[in-house]
Design an enzyme around this catalytic site. Structure first.
Site, PDB file in Angstrom:
ATOM      1  N   CYS A   2      74.794-112.627  25.885  1.00  0.00           N
ATOM      2  CA  CYS A   2      74.022-113.831  25.581  1.00  0.00           C
ATOM      3  C   CYS A   2      74.366-114.324  24.172  1.00  0.00           C
ATOM      4  O   CYS A   2      74.500-113.532  23.240  1.00  0.00           O
ATOM      5  CB  CYS A   2      72.514-113.645  25.656  1.00  0.00           C
ATOM      6  SG  CYS A   2      71.934-113.090  27.260  1.00  0.00           S
ATOM      7  N   ARG A  27      80.106-114.869  25.050  1.00  0.00           N
ATOM      8  CA  ARG A  27      79.099-113.802  25.079  1.00  0.00           C
ATOM      9  C   ARG A  27      78.360-113.738  26.413  1.00  0.00           C
ATOM     10  O   ARG A  27      77.600-112.801  26.666  1.00  0.00           O
ATOM     11  CB  ARG A  27      78.068-114.019  23.968  1.00  0.00           C
ATOM     12  CG  ARG A  27      78.671-114.065  22.598  1.00  0.00           C
ATOM     13  CD  ARG A  27      77.598-114.274  21.580  1.00  0.00           C
ATOM     14  NE  ARG A  27      76.778-113.096  21.462  1.00  0.00           N
ATOM     15  CZ  ARG A  27      77.000-112.103  20.630  1.00  0.00           C
ATOM     16  NH1 ARG A  27      78.027-112.161  19.823  1.00  0.00           N
ATOM     17  NH2 ARG A  27      76.207-111.067  20.582  1.00  0.00           N
ATOM     18  N   TRP A  76      74.041-114.027  29.846  1.00  0.00           N
ATOM     19  CA  TRP A  76      74.671-113.000  30.683  1.00  0.00           C
ATOM     20  C   TRP A  76      73.500-112.237  31.288  1.00  0.00           C
ATOM     21  O   TRP A  76      72.774-111.529  30.598  1.00  0.00           O
ATOM     22  CB  TRP A  76      75.539-112.075  29.839  1.00  0.00           C
ATOM     23  CG  TRP A  76      76.367-111.126  30.646  1.00  0.00           C
ATOM     24  CD1 TRP A  76      77.624-111.343  31.119  1.00  0.00           C
ATOM     25  CD2 TRP A  76      76.017-109.809  31.082  1.00  0.00           C
ATOM     26  NE1 TRP A  76      78.067-110.248  31.820  1.00  0.00           N
ATOM     27  CE2 TRP A  76      77.103-109.292  31.811  1.00  0.00           C
ATOM     28  CE3 TRP A  76      74.873-109.018  30.940  1.00  0.00           C
ATOM     29  CZ2 TRP A  76      77.093-108.029  32.393  1.00  0.00           C
ATOM     30  CZ3 TRP A  76      74.854-107.755  31.521  1.00  0.00           C
ATOM     31  CH2 TRP A  76      75.972-107.270  32.226  1.00  0.00           C
ATOM     32  N   ASN A 103      68.107-112.653  23.315  1.00  0.00           N
ATOM     33  CA  ASN A 103      69.310-111.869  23.632  1.00  0.00           C
ATOM     34  C   ASN A 103      68.916-110.408  23.523  1.00  0.00           C
ATOM     35  O   ASN A 103      68.377-109.994  22.496  1.00  0.00           O
ATOM     36  CB  ASN A 103      70.415-112.203  22.624  1.00  0.00           C
ATOM     37  CG  ASN A 103      71.590-111.242  22.706  1.00  0.00           C
ATOM     38  OD1 ASN A 103      71.853-110.669  23.763  1.00  0.00           O
ATOM     39  ND2 ASN A 103      72.289-111.064  21.609  1.00  0.00           N
ATOM     40  N   GLY A 104      69.160-109.635  24.580  1.00  0.00           N
ATOM     41  CA  GLY A 104      68.813-108.210  24.539  1.00  0.00           C
ATOM     42  C   GLY A 104      68.020-107.822  25.773  1.00  0.00           C
ATOM     43  O   GLY A 104      68.053-108.523  26.794  1.00  0.00           O
ATOM     44  N   GLU A 485      95.568 -99.638  28.433  1.00  0.00           N
ATOM     45  CA  GLU A 485      95.182-100.992  28.019  1.00  0.00           C
ATOM     46  C   GLU A 485      95.816-102.033  28.959  1.00  0.00           C
ATOM     47  O   GLU A 485      95.172-103.008  29.339  1.00  0.00           O
ATOM     48  CB  GLU A 485      95.596-101.228  26.558  1.00  0.00           C
ATOM     49  CG  GLU A 485      95.473-102.651  26.048  1.00  0.00           C
ATOM     50  CD  GLU A 485      94.049-103.206  26.037  1.00  0.00           C
ATOM     51  OE1 GLU A 485      93.108-102.479  26.375  1.00  0.00           O
ATOM     52  OE2 GLU A 485      93.904-104.399  25.734  1.00  0.00           O
ATOM     53  N   LYS A 489      93.616-104.699  31.162  1.00  0.00           N
ATOM     54  CA  LYS A 489      93.812-106.155  31.119  1.00  0.00           C
ATOM     55  C   LYS A 489      93.929-106.700  32.544  1.00  0.00           C
ATOM     56  O   LYS A 489      93.371-107.739  32.866  1.00  0.00           O
ATOM     57  CB  LYS A 489      95.072-106.544  30.323  1.00  0.00           C
ATOM     58  CG  LYS A 489      95.019-106.367  28.838  1.00  0.00           C
ATOM     59  CD  LYS A 489      94.156-107.360  28.090  1.00  0.00           C
ATOM     60  CE  LYS A 489      92.733-106.927  27.908  1.00  0.00           C
ATOM     61  NZ  LYS A 489      92.340-106.124  26.811  1.00  0.00           N
ATOM     62  N   GLU A 492      90.511-106.562  34.449  1.00  0.00           N
ATOM     63  CA  GLU A 492      89.571-107.568  33.946  1.00  0.00           C
ATOM     64  C   GLU A 492      89.932-108.964  34.403  1.00  0.00           C
ATOM     65  O   GLU A 492      89.082-109.752  34.762  1.00  0.00           O
ATOM     66  CB  GLU A 492      89.647-107.631  32.415  1.00  0.00           C
ATOM     67  CG  GLU A 492      89.005-106.542  31.677  1.00  0.00           C
ATOM     68  CD  GLU A 492      89.138-106.794  30.189  1.00  0.00           C
ATOM     69  OE1 GLU A 492      88.137-107.161  29.585  1.00  0.00           O
ATOM     70  OE2 GLU A 492      90.244-106.616  29.620  1.00  0.00           O
ATOM     71  N   HIS A 508     100.798 -84.055  38.623  1.00  0.00           N
ATOM     72  CA  HIS A 508      99.538 -83.332  38.831  1.00  0.00           C
ATOM     73  C   HIS A 508      98.604 -84.107  39.750  1.00  0.00           C
ATOM     74  O   HIS A 508      97.418 -83.804  39.829  1.00  0.00           O
ATOM     75  CB  HIS A 508      98.865 -83.043  37.485  1.00  0.00           C
ATOM     76  CG  HIS A 508      99.731 -82.210  36.587  1.00  0.00           C
ATOM     77  ND1 HIS A 508      99.866 -80.859  36.760  1.00  0.00           N
ATOM     78  CD2 HIS A 508     100.541 -82.560  35.555  1.00  0.00           C
ATOM     79  CE1 HIS A 508     100.712 -80.392  35.844  1.00  0.00           C
ATOM     80  NE2 HIS A 508     101.141 -81.403  35.116  1.00  0.00           N
ATOM     81  N   LYS A 611      81.829-110.797  26.382  1.00  0.00           N
ATOM     82  CA  LYS A 611      82.699-110.204  25.371  1.00  0.00           C
ATOM     83  C   LYS A 611      81.990-109.148  24.533  1.00  0.00           C
ATOM     84  O   LYS A 611      82.554-108.130  24.189  1.00  0.00           O
ATOM     85  CB  LYS A 611      83.231-111.309  24.461  1.00  0.00           C
ATOM     86  CG  LYS A 611      84.290-110.772  23.521  1.00  0.00           C
ATOM     87  CD  LYS A 611      85.141-111.865  22.992  1.00  0.00           C
ATOM     88  CE  LYS A 611      86.263-111.312  22.177  1.00  0.00           C
ATOM     89  NZ  LYS A 611      87.236-110.567  22.985  1.00  0.00           N
TER      90      LYS A 611
END
Ligand code: F6R
Length: 616
Positions: A2, A27, A76, A103-104, A485, A489, A492, A508, A611
């Site tokens: 948010c 956000r 969000w 926000n939270g 990484e 990417k 996502e 293995h 984000k």
């Protein structure tokens, strides 16, 4: 999660709020809303589910008169689906004259809601946030003192919250509260701003004030006051934002992600600037904030996601150059398993936003156990920097695309600087070797630029593989976190199965995944050096080729051997093996960007993500 923005002053409130929300949309982007106080009509609110553009379109159909005070929110979802009703702001009180954004997560919202329901309050959303709006409005109806009402409610809330509140009776006052969620003030000339981070208002002012834990802000056009939740006044801790407002715009690129990939020579160069002299000697003034650094017996790097992969690269460098034992811990796992820490443990926390709740909880825990905290952070005024003993800023500038790119390479760069600096401090290697490493680091911005100039084939490969159902990534040593990484990417951005493995782990288990046509991207180490792992990775390539894999190798220019076995080779400039981590991730970022773009996906705002993960 948010984004919140507030404005009070003579300028265009609508422009400030919508511009701020645009820059904070990273956000959260499942709904957005604003409230302003119109001098004639009183409190006016517009909110809509969907991205900010849906709200902008709605404002065209149902316009608002501009005003001199307002608050805005981009959501969000945590409690309640992304619907118009659950979008913020939430209203409260007789005649719905109070507006509040949050926000939270308010952890005790169920009991507070039950109390309000018993008093006959009607709810128009399923959010935890709406309880705060009703509670403040009811307290205000009793006391007729908005600040007293707000403070009394804030002291009843548990969990994480940044709250912004306005009321029709106060045409020049925004009240804000902050616990465990971010909030920064922007100071203007007869106008003032609030935002989740400085990106919200950097276009209007570079003077900022960070707000501490459990603090209340009274923001008027000509004054700013901060006090604690218990009423003690707090001095303003002002700083100057060094972000350029234009760096938070796309600047002609098709996406923020494309722009941020292209920004990497500068992000890496700016992170090195002033910290390495031309002889390769490193000097981190930031270390002055850390006492007894030479007595540190081990380092724990803590971070989440991409930042944790940057930490993995830093681990290899610190152990090799400074000879200090290092472990890398995902912050959310670390915090909850009673890790053994003492005053000789140095915590190195890495975070782009500086607001990731798990990382903050991890450092708070470590500090309680007596550890010192050094952080690598990209955002000025962030909570992580406030709570660390020392902070090394990565000067990557604002990163707007949700998937991290330039912040990652800047984090690795900062991690390498930390490693080298500790190497000097501990005299862990001969001086000549340390200065040589410093000189290699200085070459990095130019080498990054060279990689960026040669990405065409990688772009094509991304498009060619747009129908792939799964892509595997292999690497060894620093190539291993880079492989992870690369896989992150792709997950996502393209929503396909992707996994990164340590190449040595292949036999293995993971080799069972290889079948005809399986794309595998292999980060190949440099063939130079006696201890090079190159021959081992070449063997791995042969093993997967024998089972039908399609191999794309990321290898050092001039590597003749790899070309004999891989289907495609993307060459990166010859560099020190540690610095190759930065160079080899760029084609992986590009591959994911192109593959996702070819699938028609939104690369800046992938589904379900935000984000800045400011809740646990
Ligand atoms: C992935 C990504 C995330 C972040 C993680 C930590 O592209 O961006 O994995 O790296 O959420 O965020 P910060 O660095 O802000 O703590």
């Amino acid at each position: 999660m948010c984004g919140i923005v507030g404005y009070v002053g003579p300028g265009s409130t609508l422009d400030v709020l919508l511009g701020g929300l645009k820059r904070l949309e990273y956000r959260g982007y499942d709904s957005a809303g604003i409230s302003v106080i119109d001098p004639d009509l009183g409190l006016q609110t517009r909110k809509r589910a969907g991205k900010l553009q849906v709200l902008v379109d709605y404002l065209n159909e149902s316009p608002l008169e501009d005003a001199h005070i307002g608050i805005g929110h981009t959501r969000w979802a945590t409690h309640g689906a992304p619907t118009d009703g659950n979008a913020h702001p939430h209203l409260g009180g007789d005649g719905l004259k109070l507006s509040l954004i949050h926000n939270g997560i308010i952890e005790n919202f169920s009991e507070l809601k039950a109390e309000l329901l018993a008093q006959g309050v009607n709810f128009s959303s399923e959010t935890d946030s709406e309880v705060a709006a009703h509670l403040v409005a009811r307290a205000y109806d009793e006391t007729k003192d908005l600040k007293a009402a707000f403070v009394s409610v804030v002291n009843r809330l548990h969990g994480a919250f940044t709250l912004l509140c306005i009321h029709e009776d106060y045409q020049d006052l925004i009240l804000a509260a902050r616990r465990n969620s971010p909030l920064v003030i922007g100071l203007g000339d007869n106008e003032n701003f609030l935002g989740s981070d400085v990106a919200a208002f950097v276009e209007h002012t570079k003077r900022a004030v960070s707000v501490g834990q459990d603090q209340i802000v009274e923001l008027r056009s000509d004054s700013v006051k901060i006090s604690t939740f218990h009423g003690e006044s707090v001095e303003l801790d002002e700083f100057t934002v060094d972000w350029d407002a234009t760096s938070a715009s796309k600047g002609g690129w098709p996406s923020f992600m494309a722009k941020e990939i292209a920004d990497q020579p500068q992000a890496v160069g700016d992170t090195l600037m002033g910290r390495l002299d031309s002889d390769g000697r490193v000097k981190l003034d930031e270390f002055a904030g850390l006492e007894k650094l030479s007595e540190v017996t081990r380092i724990i790097i803590t971070a989440c996601g991409t930042a944790a992969y940057a930490g993995e690269v830093a681990k290899y460098a610190i152990e090799k150059w400074a000879k200090i034992p290092v472990s890398v811990e995902l912050a959310h796992e670390f915090r909850y398993r009673d890790p053994v820490i003492d005053e000789n443990t140095l915590i190195l926390a890495i975070s782009q936003s500086g607001e990731t709740m798990d990382t903050l909880m991890a450092i708070r825990y470590a500090k309680e156990q007596g550890a010192k905290v050094l952080s690598i952070c990209n955002t000025q005024g962030a909570t992580l920097a406030r709570e660390s003993d020392a902070t090394i800023y990565t000067h990557a500038g604002p990163e707007v695309a949700v998937a991290s790119t330039k912040a990652f390479t800047a984090q690795i760069t900062a991690g390498l600087l930390v490693a080298l600096s500790l190497g000097w401090l501990r005299k862990a290697l001969p001086e000549a070797q340390l200065t040589d490493l410093g000189k290699e680091l200085l070459k990095l911005p130019r080498q990054v630029k060279n990689v960026l100039e040669s990405l065409d084939r990688m772009r094509n490969l991304g498009r060619e593989y747009s129908h792939a159902k799964s892509v595997l990534f292999l690497g060894r040593n620093v190539g291993y976190p880079i492989a992870m990484e690369g896989a992150l990417k792709l997950k996502e951005l393209a929503y396909i199965h992707a996994e990164g493995f340590a190449a040595g782990e292949l036999k293995h288990g993971p080799i069972a995944l290889i079948e005809a046509g399986q794309p595998v991207i292999v980060v190949v180490p440099s063939p130079k050096g006696e201890d090079s792992l190159h021959p081992k990775v070449i063997s791995n390539i042969q093993e997967i080729k024998a089972r039908g894999a399609k191999v794309i190798a990321i290898a050092e220019a001039g590597d003749q051997l790899v070309a004999q076995f891989a289907d495609e080779v993307f060459s990166i400039p010859a560099s020190h093996p540690m610095m190759a981590a930065v160079l080899s991730v760029i084609p992986l970022q590009t591959f994911a960007l192109e593959l996702a773009s070819a699938k028609g996906l939104d690369v800046d705002q992938p589904r379900n993500l935000a984000k800045s993960v400011t809740v646990e």
